[in-house]
Design a protein around this motif. Structure first.
Motif, short mmCIF file in Angstrom:
data_model
loop_
_atom_site.label_atom_id
_atom_site.label_comp_id
_atom_site.label_asym_id
_atom_site.label_seq_id
_atom_site.Cartn_x
_atom_site.Cartn_y
_atom_site.Cartn_z
N HIS A 263 0.75 -1.54 0.06
CA HIS A 263 -0.42 -0.44 0.09
C HIS A 263 0.76 1.02 0.30
O HIS A 263 0.70 2.24 -0.67
CB HIS A 263 -0.82 -0.27 0.71
N ALA A 264 1.27 1.36 0.53
CA ALA A 264 2.58 2.53 0.59
C ALA A 264 3.54 2.98 -0.40
O ALA A 264 3.46 3.67 -0.73
CB ALA A 264 3.49 2.45 2.24
N LYS A 265 3.87 1.28 -0.93
CA LYS A 265 4.47 1.72 -2.93
C LYS A 265 4.03 2.46 -3.06
O LYS A 265 3.93 2.98 -4.51
CB LYS A 265 4.94 0.54 -2.53
N LYS A 266 2.08 1.82 -3.74
CA LYS A 266 1.74 2.10 -4.14
C LYS A 266 0.94 3.95 -3.98
O LYS A 266 1.11 4.33 -5.14
CB LYS A 266 -0.08 1.57 -4.09
N GLN A 267 0.40 3.90 -3.22
CA GLN A 267 0.80 5.30 -2.82
C GLN A 267 1.79 6.34 -3.00
O GLN A 267 1.61 7.32 -3.91
CB GLN A 267 0.72 5.35 -1.50
N ALA A 268 2.80 6.09 -2.92
CA ALA A 268 3.92 6.89 -3.61
C ALA A 268 3.81 6.58 -4.66
O ALA A 268 4.70 7.66 -5.63
CB ALA A 268 5.39 6.10 -2.75
N LEU A 269 3.72 5.64 -5.83
CA LEU A 269 4.14 5.96 -6.85
C LEU A 269 2.68 6.78 -7.58
O LEU A 269 3.40 7.48 -8.87
CB LEU A 269 4.11 4.18 -7.37
N GLU A 270 1.59 6.77 -7.36
CA GLU A 270 0.53 7.04 -7.71
C GLU A 270 0.73 9.04 -7.73
O GLU A 270 0.38 9.41 -8.06
CB GLU A 270 -0.66 6.38 -7.04
N ALA A 271 1.02 8.87 -6.76
CA ALA A 271 1.65 10.66 -5.86
C ALA A 271 2.62 11.12 -7.08
O ALA A 271 2.71 12.65 -7.33
CB ALA A 271 2.28 10.76 -4.32
N ALA A 272 3.71 10.50 -7.90
CA ALA A 272 3.88 10.58 -8.83
C ALA A 272 3.85 10.57 -10.37
O ALA A 272 4.24 10.34 -10.82
CB ALA A 272 5.58 9.83 -8.69
N GLY A 273 2.28 10.07 -10.26
CA GLY A 273 1.76 10.09 -12.14
C GLY A 273 1.60 8.75 -12.25
O GLY A 273 1.29 8.66 -13.40
N VAL A 274 1.81 7.75 -11.76
CA VAL A 274 2.18 6.09 -12.08
C VAL A 274 0.70 6.07 -11.82
O VAL A 274 -0.27 6.04 -10.79
CB VAL A 274 3.12 5.90 -11.14
N ARG A 275 0.26 5.29 -12.73
CA ARG A 275 -1.40 4.71 -12.16
C ARG A 275 -0.54 2.85 -12.29
O ARG A 275 0.17 2.51 -12.83
CB ARG A 275 -1.67 4.16 -14.37
N VAL A 276 -1.11 2.33 -10.99
CA VAL A 276 -0.67 1.84 -10.74
C VAL A 276 -1.79 0.24 -10.62
O VAL A 276 -3.19 0.60 -10.21
CB VAL A 276 -1.03 1.49 -9.34
N GLY A 277 -1.65 -0.75 -11.57
CA GLY A 277 -2.86 -1.52 -11.50
C GLY A 277 -3.00 -2.45 -10.83
O GLY A 277 -1.84 -3.04 -9.57
N ALA A 278 -4.04 -3.52 -9.73
CA ALA A 278 -4.54 -3.95 -8.55
C ALA A 278 -4.56 -5.44 -8.87
O ALA A 278 -3.53 -5.82 -7.68
CB ALA A 278 -6.45 -4.09 -8.74
N THR A 279 -4.05 -5.98 -10.84
CA THR A 279 -3.66 -7.08 -10.63
C THR A 279 -2.33 -7.03 -12.18
O THR A 279 -2.38 -5.70 -12.62
CB THR A 279 -4.97 -8.53 -11.35
N PRO A 280 -2.01 -8.27 -12.53
CA PRO A 280 -1.39 -8.22 -13.83
C PRO A 280 -1.65 -8.00 -15.03
O PRO A 280 -1.64 -6.41 -15.75
CB PRO A 280 -0.35 -9.76 -14.22
N THR A 281 -3.18 -8.23 -15.11
CA THR A 281 -4.01 -8.22 -16.30
C THR A 281 -4.84 -6.46 -16.26
O THR A 281 -4.54 -5.85 -17.11
CB THR A 281 -5.03 -8.97 -16.03
N GLU A 282 -4.81 -6.39 -14.74
CA GLU A 282 -5.72 -4.78 -15.07
C GLU A 282 -3.72 -4.00 -15.46
O GLU A 282 -4.19 -3.00 -15.74
CB GLU A 282 -5.82 -4.48 -13.92
N THR A 283 -2.81 -4.52 -15.16
CA THR A 283 -1.71 -3.15 -15.13
C THR A 283 -1.86 -3.63 -16.92
O THR A 283 -1.49 -2.10 -17.44
CB THR A 283 -0.44 -3.40 -14.54
N SER A 284 -1.47 -4.43 -17.36
CA SER A 284 -1.31 -4.50 -18.98
C SER A 284 -2.70 -3.67 -19.40
O SER A 284 -3.12 -3.26 -20.78
CB SER A 284 -1.85 -6.04 -19.42
#
Length: 300
Positions: A263-284
């Protein structure tokens, strides 16, 4: 183009005559890698036949380089001898060492990483699948047939398995390069190193970053993305359901308290403008959607 590894790369395999070395040398050759030599002091002078390619074996990395001009080594040497193998390669001045070996003691990794950094050799790994530039070269154990097509996406990942899955899910788009940096506590090439290289690569339009629980590498990558990366980045973090205090898969994937959680990593990436997928398929799906957007895809 590609990062770190191209069709011009000439590869030597340390530990080529062992069972894993033989198996993956054959696979690398089949995917177009220019493997010019193997290294085994006890089998120097032999020539190993791999289907339609005969690869000579030398007693040292230096002898192999002097005879062939190799500029990449892939290390399959067992853990007790891996530190010496990497240091031997670094002493030749070779630009790139890809350390596949799992189970190398952390102290050994610290020693050879520091030694390589002082002498200008890039180390990828240890405990990694290596890297592939589809259509050009493949140094390591990434199955070339899951993404044989060159393309617009650059991938950097801690996880070998997730490297393979994302490459498969995005196979119709293709990759400039995919780099598995390894999941040990100490690795030679980081997310940030790959982000910087992909930023400079004209053939990479979008970057996929795969992380996992443990440590703060992803948070540091997020800060770097916010400051230095102009290309779009899509992320995925493995380990949302991992129990606290347990090592999950990789030696570096351990969470202590609130530090290093998914959760902490996801929040940091999203704060930097990165879209973060919940699963590999969503990421693709996020990757496809971003690449399909009209206008300048490089606008972060």
């Amino acid at each position: 183009m590609a990062i770190f590894l191209t069709k011009e790369s000439k590869v030597v395999v340390q530990g080529m005559t062992g069972s894993e070395g033989m198996k993956h040398t054959r696979r690398m050759l089949a995917s177009g890698t220019d493997i010019v030599a193997g290294v085994n002091p006890r089998k120097a002078g032999k020539v190993i036949d791999f289907d339609d390619r005969a690869v000579p074996v030398f007693g040292s990395v230096r002898a192999a380089i002097e005879a062939t001009g190799a500029d990449v080594t892939v290390v399959f040497v067992p853990p007790p001898f891996a530190k010496a193998a990497v240091i031997e390669a670094v002493d030749t001045g070779i630009p790139l060492a890809v350390v596949i070996t799992e189970g190398i003691p952390v102290h050994d990794a610290v020693v050879f990483h520091a030694y390589a950094a002082q002498r200008g050799t890039r180390v990828i790994g240890p405990n990694c699948p290596g890297l592939i530039s589809p259509g050009q070269s493949n140094a390591g154990i990434i199955p070339a047939d899951i993404a044989a097509k060159p393309g617009r996406v650059g991938l950097v990942s801690k996880s070998g398995t997730l490297t393979y899955q994302l490459m498969y899910e995005l196979r119709e788009i293709g990759f400039s390069s995919a780099v598995g940096i390894g999941g040990d506590p100490v690795v030679g090439t980081t997310h940030i190193d790959c982000l910087a290289a992909f930023e400079q690569d004209p053939d990479t339009e979008l970057i996929v970053l795969i992380g996992e629980i443990g440590g703060d590498a992803e948070e540091r990558a997020a800060a770097y993305i916010a400051e230095r990366i102009t290309k779009p980045v899509v992320g995925y973090i493995a380990g949302f359901t991992a129990p606290e205090g347990k090592t999950m898969g990789h030696a570096g994937a351990i969470v202590s308290g609130s530090s290093g959680t998914a959760h902490a990593k996801k929040q940091a990436l999203e704060a930097a403008g990165v879209r973060v997928g919940a699963t590999p398929t969503e990421t693709s799906r996020l990757v496809r959607a971003r690449l399909a957007q009209p206008g300048d895809v490089a606008a972060h």
